[in-house]
Motif scaffolding. Structure first.
Motif, PDB file in Angstrom:
ATOM      1  N   ARG A 100      63.794  59.155  36.175  1.00 43.65           N
ATOM      2  CA  ARG A 100      62.999  58.865  37.371  1.00 43.65           C
ATOM      3  C   ARG A 100      63.508  59.656  38.570  1.00 43.65           C
ATOM      4  O   ARG A 100      62.728  60.181  39.361  1.00 43.65           O
ATOM      5  CB  ARG A 100      63.044  57.371  37.680  1.00 43.65           C
ATOM      6  CG  ARG A 100      62.343  56.487  36.678  1.00 43.65           C
ATOM      7  CD  ARG A 100      60.900  56.881  36.419  1.00 43.65           C
ATOM      8  NE  ARG A 100      60.007  56.529  37.503  1.00 43.65           N
ATOM      9  CZ  ARG A 100      58.713  56.859  37.541  1.00 43.65           C
ATOM     10  NH1 ARG A 100      58.171  57.559  36.567  1.00 43.65           N
ATOM     11  NH2 ARG A 100      57.961  56.494  38.559  1.00 43.65           N
ATOM     12  N   PRO A 105      57.765  62.344  34.341  1.00 37.24           N
ATOM     13  CA  PRO A 105      56.803  61.274  34.052  1.00 37.24           C
ATOM     14  C   PRO A 105      57.243  60.465  32.830  1.00 37.24           C
ATOM     15  O   PRO A 105      57.696  61.021  31.831  1.00 37.24           O
ATOM     16  CB  PRO A 105      55.499  62.039  33.771  1.00 37.24           C
ATOM     17  CG  PRO A 105      55.664  63.339  34.487  1.00 37.24           C
ATOM     18  CD  PRO A 105      57.117  63.670  34.364  1.00 37.24           C
ATOM     19  N   ASP A 130      54.848  55.475  34.622  1.00 39.05           N
ATOM     20  CA  ASP A 130      53.580  55.983  35.135  1.00 39.05           C
ATOM     21  C   ASP A 130      52.411  55.460  34.310  1.00 39.05           C
ATOM     22  O   ASP A 130      51.293  55.337  34.810  1.00 39.05           O
ATOM     23  CB  ASP A 130      53.592  57.519  35.105  1.00 39.05           C
ATOM     24  CG  ASP A 130      54.731  58.089  35.929  1.00 39.05           C
ATOM     25  OD1 ASP A 130      54.617  58.099  37.165  1.00 39.05           O
ATOM     26  OD2 ASP A 130      55.751  58.484  35.332  1.00 39.05           O
ATOM     27  N   LEU A 155      48.560  60.525  30.921  1.00 40.13           N
ATOM     28  CA  LEU A 155      49.450  61.313  31.782  1.00 40.13           C
ATOM     29  C   LEU A 155      48.894  62.694  32.067  1.00 40.13           C
ATOM     30  O   LEU A 155      49.384  63.391  32.973  1.00 40.13           O
ATOM     31  CB  LEU A 155      50.830  61.450  31.127  1.00 40.13           C
ATOM     32  CG  LEU A 155      51.695  60.193  31.063  1.00 40.13           C
ATOM     33  CD1 LEU A 155      52.915  60.439  30.191  1.00 40.13           C
ATOM     34  CD2 LEU A 155      52.117  59.746  32.462  1.00 40.13           C
TER      35      LEU A 155
END
Length: 214
Positions: A100, A105, A130, A155
């Motif tokens: 993070r 992601p 996410d 994503l």
């Protein structure tokens, strides 16, 4: 090749929850008047809920039992157990924090159904992911590639540029079939020879290492 995302299984990979499932499954077997064998429990690791109920009902000699009733009973028991808190697997919280911080992601990709995942996200942190793909949100669950393909789609990335981290043979099979590079971290069952890189734990796993898996 650039690492586009890391896709993470939950039970047995991030959380040491397989042991919690085992407690609840033993309780369910006892509720039905039976005793779950070790072989049946091993066969359930990473399996869908429907398959797990098939295995359990057959194991205790009650194949006629209703799947929906058993599933509802089991998940109610799991909510009780999960609400007490679930410990992290070694290195998992640290890896998420590192990824993070570096802007990678992350997706949570689990065969567990959404209402149980929501309880676990109190431990995992909703803000850490996410995307969250649950077992009741895809047409087929692991070992089918659908969960990992869906996570990559949400994503907006190529699954071939993702690393999936798994702890079960069915999970590894799902991620491999989706085209992901896979890091297998055994929890309850061995994972050698499944087309994945195997590590003893997530301790010390970092972004440079994950990039080498692509």
């Amino acid at each position: 090749m650039t690492l586009a995302a890391v896709l993470l299984d939950m039970d047995g990979t991030l959380l040491d929850s397989e042991k919690v499932w085992e407690v609840a499954l033993h309780d369910l077997a006892a509720h039905h008047g039976g005793t779950m064998t070790a072989a049946a429990r091993t066969a359930m690791v990473g399996a869908s809920m429907a398959d797990s109920m098939d295995i359990l009902h057959t194991d205790i000699g009650r194949p006629e039992l209703d799947h929906e009733y058993s599933t509802d009973w089991l998940e109610s028991r799991m909510v009780e157990l999960f609400s007490a808190g679930v410990p992290w697997r070694p290195g998992a919280a640290e890896l998420i924090a590192v990824l993070r911080a570096q802007g990678v992601p992350l997706a949570l990709v689990t065969a567990t159904r959404r209402h149980l995942v929501e309880v676990c996200l109190d431990t995992l942190g909703r803000e850490n992911f996410d995307v969250v793909v649950c077992g009741d949100e895809v047409p087929e669950t692991k070992p089918d590639p659908a969960p990992y393909l869906r996570a990559a789609e949400l994503l907006g990335v190529d699954p071939g540029r993702c690393v999936a981290i798994e702890d079960s043979p069915t999970g590894v099979a799902s991620a491999v079939a989706a085209g992901c590079a896979v890091l297998a971290v055994p929890c309850e069952v061995p994972l050698a020879g499944l087309g994945a890189t195997v590590a003893d734990s997530l301790v010390g796993v970092d972004l440079p290492f994950l990039r080498t898996l692509l």
